[in-house]
Design an enzyme around this catalytic site. Structure first.
Site, PDB file in Angstrom:
ATOM      1  N   HIS A   1       0.829  -1.208   0.000  1.00 39.74           N
ATOM      2  CA  HIS A   1       0.000   0.000   0.000  1.00 39.74           C
ATOM      3  C   HIS A   1       0.860   1.253   0.000  1.00 39.74           C
ATOM      4  O   HIS A   1       2.061   1.196   0.259  1.00 39.74           O
ATOM      5  CB  HIS A   1      -0.966   0.018   1.198  1.00 39.74           C
ATOM      6  CG  HIS A   1      -0.286   0.062   2.543  1.00 39.74           C
ATOM      7  ND1 HIS A   1      -0.070  -1.078   3.306  1.00 39.74           N
ATOM      8  CD2 HIS A   1       0.221   1.088   3.266  1.00 39.74           C
ATOM      9  CE1 HIS A   1       0.523  -0.738   4.440  1.00 39.74           C
ATOM     10  NE2 HIS A   1       0.725   0.578   4.450  1.00 39.74           N
TER      11      HIS A   1
ATOM     12  N   GLU B   1       7.752   1.479   4.922  1.00 42.38           N
ATOM     13  CA  GLU B   1       7.243   0.446   5.823  1.00 42.38           C
ATOM     14  C   GLU B   1       7.499  -0.926   5.189  1.00 42.38           C
ATOM     15  O   GLU B   1       7.355  -1.097   3.981  1.00 42.38           O
ATOM     16  CB  GLU B   1       5.725   0.656   6.011  1.00 42.38           C
ATOM     17  CG  GLU B   1       5.050  -0.386   6.890  1.00 42.38           C
ATOM     18  CD  GLU B   1       3.524  -0.156   7.004  1.00 42.38           C
ATOM     19  OE1 GLU B   1       3.009   0.818   6.412  1.00 42.38           O
ATOM     20  OE2 GLU B   1       2.873  -0.970   7.671  1.00 42.38           O
TER      21      GLU B   1
HETATM   22 CO    CO Z   1       1.188   1.651   6.202  1.00 44.75          CO
END
Ligand code: CO
Length: 163
Positions: A32, A154
């Protein structure tokens, strides 16, 4: 040139330390893109109106991370809308600088978060805080943007089933 020499040195050191087991890291699927917003509701409205795009589930709180989260589905990935949860939220400062919100981080999947942590620690890449459970319920960590060309990155352990 430098990168390939560095890679062969790393492989040699890994072989010395762990025999054939390799800790070399492959860039996994883009899970994402994190987008900070002052209002998830307003962002959802924009995606709905402009793209007929919809959340995969209702917004939910992640108190451990000080954020409220909602995922909007795209065919090949997701947008993670992040709104501050409480005054001490880690994205409060980002929103002070970018009051309308904006792109906050990218998230790639890795097969094994502990192996990823060892790999990046071994390379001297700074990791922000401990490994913790992320919005998809799997362990995550964040690489310091200062070691990633300005992009907060991330890493999340690949979920057992597709999101
Ligand atoms: Co995230």
């Amino acid at each position: 040139m430098f990168a390939s020499r560095l890679n062969s040195i790393i492989t040699a050191v890994e072989t010395l330390l762990w025999g054939e087991r390799s800790l070399s890291m492959t860039l996994g699927r883009l899970n994402h893109i994190g987008v900070a917003t002052p209002s998830i509701e307003r962002s959802l409205e924009r995606y709905r109106t402009l793209f007929d795009a919809h959340p995969s589930s209702p917004p939910f709180d992640l108190p451990a991370q000080g954020v409220r989260v909602c995922f909007v589905d795209a065919p090949n990935s997701q947008i993670e809308l992040i709104e501050p949860l409480g005054p001490g939220s880690p994205i409060a400062r980002f929103l002070e600088k970018n009051p309308e919100g904006g792109q906050h981080h990218v998230c790639f999947e890795v097969p094994d978060i502990a192996a990823a942590r060892s790999h990046f620690e071994g390379l001297g890449v700074r990791i922000l805080g401990p490994t913790r459970i992320g919005a998809h319920g799997t362990p995550i960590l964040f690489l310091h943007p200062g070691d990633m060309g300005g992009t907060l990155t991330e890493l999340m352990e690949r979920p057992q089933q597709a999101h």
